[in-house]
Design a protein around this motif. Structure first.
Motif, PDB file in Angstrom:
ATOM      1  N   PRO A 146     100.675  74.960  36.226  1.00 46.17           N
ATOM      2  CA  PRO A 146     100.816  76.419  36.110  1.00 46.17           C
ATOM      3  C   PRO A 146     100.831  76.912  34.667  1.00 46.17           C
ATOM      4  CG  PRO A 146     102.797  75.409  37.075  1.00 46.17           C
ATOM      5  CD  PRO A 146     101.739  74.363  37.062  1.00 46.17           C
ATOM      6  N   LEU A 147     101.359  76.105  33.732  1.00 46.68           N
ATOM      7  CA  LEU A 147     101.386  76.555  32.334  1.00 46.68           C
ATOM      8  C   LEU A 147     100.024  76.435  31.657  1.00 46.68           C
ATOM      9  CD1 LEU A 147     104.822  75.117  31.152  1.00 46.68           C
ATOM     10  CD2 LEU A 147     104.266  77.470  31.765  1.00 46.68           C
ATOM     11  N   THR A 148      99.152  75.568  32.188  1.00 47.61           N
ATOM     12  CA  THR A 148      97.846  75.399  31.526  1.00 47.61           C
ATOM     13  C   THR A 148      96.989  76.655  31.614  1.00 47.61           C
ATOM     14  OG1 THR A 148      96.807  74.481  33.523  1.00 47.61           O
ATOM     15  CG2 THR A 148      97.699  72.899  31.918  1.00 47.61           C
ATOM     16  N   VAL A 149      97.201  77.448  32.656  1.00 48.01           N
ATOM     17  CA  VAL A 149      96.353  78.633  32.831  1.00 48.01           C
ATOM     18  C   VAL A 149      96.597  79.628  31.692  1.00 48.01           C
ATOM     19  CG1 VAL A 149      95.763  80.524  34.400  1.00 48.01           C
ATOM     20  CG2 VAL A 149      96.265  78.251  35.315  1.00 48.01           C
ATOM     21  N   GLY A 150      97.868  79.878  31.373  1.00 48.28           N
ATOM     22  CA  GLY A 150      98.186  80.730  30.224  1.00 48.28           C
ATOM     23  C   GLY A 150      97.794  80.075  28.913  1.00 48.28           C
ATOM     24  N   ASN A 151      97.951  78.749  28.863  1.00 55.75           N
ATOM     25  CA  ASN A 151      97.586  78.048  27.631  1.00 55.75           C
ATOM     26  C   ASN A 151      96.087  78.158  27.351  1.00 55.75           C
ATOM     27  OD1 ASN A 151      98.951  76.127  25.588  1.00 55.75           O
ATOM     28  ND2 ASN A 151      96.971  75.174  26.014  1.00 55.75           N
ATOM     29  N   HIS A 152      95.299  78.204  28.415  1.00 55.96           N
ATOM     30  CA  HIS A 152      93.859  78.326  28.207  1.00 55.96           C
ATOM     31  C   HIS A 152      93.505  79.660  27.529  1.00 55.96           C
ATOM     32  CE1 HIS A 152      89.732  77.258  28.477  1.00 55.96           C
ATOM     33  NE2 HIS A 152      89.427  78.330  29.169  1.00 55.96           N
ATOM     34  N   ALA A 153      94.259  80.705  27.849  1.00 54.32           N
ATOM     35  CA  ALA A 153      94.033  81.989  27.164  1.00 54.32           C
ATOM     36  C   ALA A 153      94.351  81.866  25.673  1.00 54.32           C
ATOM     37  CB  ALA A 153      94.885  83.079  27.803  1.00 54.32           C
ATOM     38  N   VAL A 154      95.348  81.067  25.353  1.00 50.80           N
ATOM     39  CA  VAL A 154      95.711  80.803  23.952  1.00 50.80           C
ATOM     40  C   VAL A 154      94.558  80.062  23.257  1.00 50.80           C
ATOM     41  CG1 VAL A 154      97.315  79.478  22.493  1.00 50.80           C
ATOM     42  CG2 VAL A 154      98.186  80.819  24.429  1.00 50.80           C
ATOM     43  N   VAL A 173     101.715  83.029  34.478  1.00 45.23           N
ATOM     44  CA  VAL A 173     100.557  82.922  33.591  1.00 45.23           C
ATOM     45  C   VAL A 173     100.899  83.457  32.200  1.00 45.23           C
ATOM     46  CG1 VAL A 173      98.216  83.761  33.192  1.00 45.23           C
ATOM     47  CG2 VAL A 173      98.873  82.964  35.471  1.00 45.23           C
ATOM     48  N   GLY A 174     101.538  84.619  32.169  1.00 43.11           N
ATOM     49  CA  GLY A 174     101.943  85.193  30.885  1.00 43.11           C
ATOM     50  C   GLY A 174     102.928  84.299  30.144  1.00 43.11           C
ATOM     51  N   LEU A 175     103.875  83.726  30.876  1.00 42.25           N
ATOM     52  CA  LEU A 175     104.854  82.836  30.232  1.00 42.25           C
ATOM     53  C   LEU A 175     104.172  81.608  29.632  1.00 42.25           C
ATOM     54  CD1 LEU A 175     107.939  82.795  32.648  1.00 42.25           C
ATOM     55  CD2 LEU A 175     107.704  84.014  30.469  1.00 42.25           C
ATOM     56  N   GLY A 176     103.141  81.116  30.316  1.00 40.09           N
ATOM     57  CA  GLY A 176     102.375  79.998  29.775  1.00 40.09           C
ATOM     58  C   GLY A 176     101.704  80.385  28.469  1.00 40.09           C
ATOM     59  N   ALA A 177     101.215  81.614  28.401  1.00 43.64           N
ATOM     60  CA  ALA A 177     100.577  82.101  27.167  1.00 43.64           C
ATOM     61  C   ALA A 177     101.621  82.281  26.062  1.00 43.64           C
ATOM     62  CB  ALA A 177      99.835  83.405  27.440  1.00 43.64           C
ATOM     63  N   VAL A 178     102.778  82.827  26.414  1.00 50.83           N
ATOM     64  CA  VAL A 178     103.867  82.995  25.438  1.00 50.83           C
ATOM     65  C   VAL A 178     104.252  81.645  24.854  1.00 50.83           C
ATOM     66  CG1 VAL A 178     106.333  83.557  25.185  1.00 50.83           C
ATOM     67  CG2 VAL A 178     104.828  85.118  26.451  1.00 50.83           C
ATOM     68  N   ALA A 179     104.512  80.687  25.748  1.00 52.34           N
ATOM     69  CA  ALA A 179     104.967  79.367  25.292  1.00 52.34           C
ATOM     70  C   ALA A 179     103.883  78.658  24.491  1.00 52.34           C
ATOM     71  CB  ALA A 179     105.387  78.519  26.499  1.00 52.34           C
ATOM     72  N   GLY A 180     102.640  78.745  24.957  1.00 57.91           N
ATOM     73  CA  GLY A 180     101.535  78.082  24.278  1.00 57.91           C
ATOM     74  C   GLY A 180     101.299  78.653  22.885  1.00 57.91           C
ATOM     75  N   ALA A 181     101.342  79.991  22.777  1.00 53.79           N
ATOM     76  CA  ALA A 181     101.115  80.631  21.477  1.00 53.79           C
ATOM     77  C   ALA A 181     102.261  80.304  20.519  1.00 53.79           C
ATOM     78  CB  ALA A 181     100.976  82.146  21.653  1.00 53.79           C
TER      79      ALA A 181
END
Ligand SMILES: [Zn+2]
Ligand SMILES: [Zn+2]
Length: 343
Positions: A146-154, A173-181
């Motif tokens: 589930p975190l990879t989807v947001g990470n891909h946006a990063v 998805v947003g949390l994955g982007a927050v954490a990834g960024a």
């Protein structure tokens, strides 16, 4: 073996099905341990997933142990190894596949959507889809996908240390982007309309949070981003207002990444596309590199898994859990289904 089926929206059953055959030379048989339920599973359950066909075994956020390995499978995936897996299957022929962008395959099939998923005791998988992370407990391993989807946006936004990044929408998805960024060293401003989600975004690495219901959001955003707007805006909500806002607020020569799905047409002030010379990017699914990055992020301990998992249920309770979730979508973050009797 036991399997959880959806026969139609809202209709589920447990079934006893045959064990899969032995894996082929390039495959493994996985003993499923934990499976996370995702917003797309909820959409399937509620009849809002146009991609799914029935009957279907859902589940694509997988923590499993290799039970049996085919003769060509590398030693690192020998029986007993804990793994998660990429749930996407690509055609190998379309324009995206020919460029090596397998995650954006025109004919993509995802486990649990177009083919049967992991809410069953054993699944067969090609070893090339596996990722191992021996340091992670099962619950954390099931959080990788589930975190990879947001990470891909990063990844799509080419986010690097020193960037200021606005993430709109703090669901999974947003949390994955927050954490990834944040993991890449960017300064993250998280925006949402829900205080609890903003609080969680902070624990995932956002330095600043913006309540979208508050007054003068645009001015506050401007202040937080040095008067010029964020270098990157990631849209993970899916409303026309946020699709537009991303283009309106992002800095000149900035990047806009869309992962939300707007369900209606969006009208734009298109002059910003040109004046700001924006990179406007779509983001779909995730790549093996995103999996590696998320595993490193989770190994660093910087993601609060325990704050995200709302409920763990046995396989027999998966239907009831989906029912509860669909009756009150805001009540749950991540539901995990414990498939193996003891893990
Ligand atoms: Zn998912
Ligand atoms: Zn393809």
């Amino acid at each position: 073996m036991r399997a959880f089926y959806l026969d139609a929206p809202g209709q589920y059953r447990m079934a006893d099905i045959a064990l899969p055959e032995h894996p082929g030379a390039d495959e493994v048989s996985l003993k499923v341990q934990l499976v996370g339920l995702c917003g797309s599973d909820l959409n399937t359950f509620s009849g809002r997933n146009p991609l799914v066909s029935f009957p279907r075994i859902p589940g694509h956020e997988i923590a499993a142990v290799v039970a049996e390995a085919g003769s060509n499978v590398p030693e690192e995936f020998k029986p007993g190894t804990a793994v998660t897996m990429l749930p996407y299957f690509n055609c190998g022929k379309c324009s995206a596949c020919r460029q090596g962008r397998l995650n954006a395959c025109r004919n993509n099939e995802t486990l649990g959507v177009q083919r049967d998923g992991a809410l069953t005791e054993f699944v067969i998988a090609p070893w090339t889809k596996l990722k191992k992370a021996p340091a992670l407990p099962m619950e954390t391993l099931a959080m990788v996908e589930p975190l990879t989807v947001g990470n891909h946006a990063v990844t799509r936004g080419r986010i690097a240390a020193g960037d200021t990044v606005l993430v709109m929408g703090c669901g999974m998805v947003g949390l994955g982007a927050v954490a990834g960024a944040a993991f890449r060293g960017a300064r993250v401003i998280a925006m949402d309309m829900d205080e609890a989600k903003l609080d969680l975004a902070r624990r995932c690495g956002a330095q600043q949070v913006l309540d979208a219901r508050g007054e003068s959001v645009l001015e506050r955003l401007k202040d937080l981003s040095g008067g010029e707007g964020p270098d990157v805006a990631i849209e993970a909500v899916g409303t026309p207002a946020t699709f537009r806002m991303a283009v309106d607020v992002v800095a000149f020569a900035g990047r806009v990444v869309y992962i939300g799905y707007a369900k209606e047409p969006v009208s734009y002030e298109t002059k910003f596309f040109v004046q700001k010379e924006l990179d406007i990017l779509g983001s779909r699914n995730a790549t093996p590199a995103d999996f590696d990055e998320v595993i490193a992020l989770l190994e660093s301990g910087r993601f609060p898994v325990e704050d995200v998992v709302s409920l763990v249920v046995p396989l027999e309770q998966a239907g009831k859990a989906l029912q509860r979730w669909s009756a009150n979508p805001a009540s749950m973050r991540k539901i995990m289904v414990k498939v193996a009797a003891s893990s």
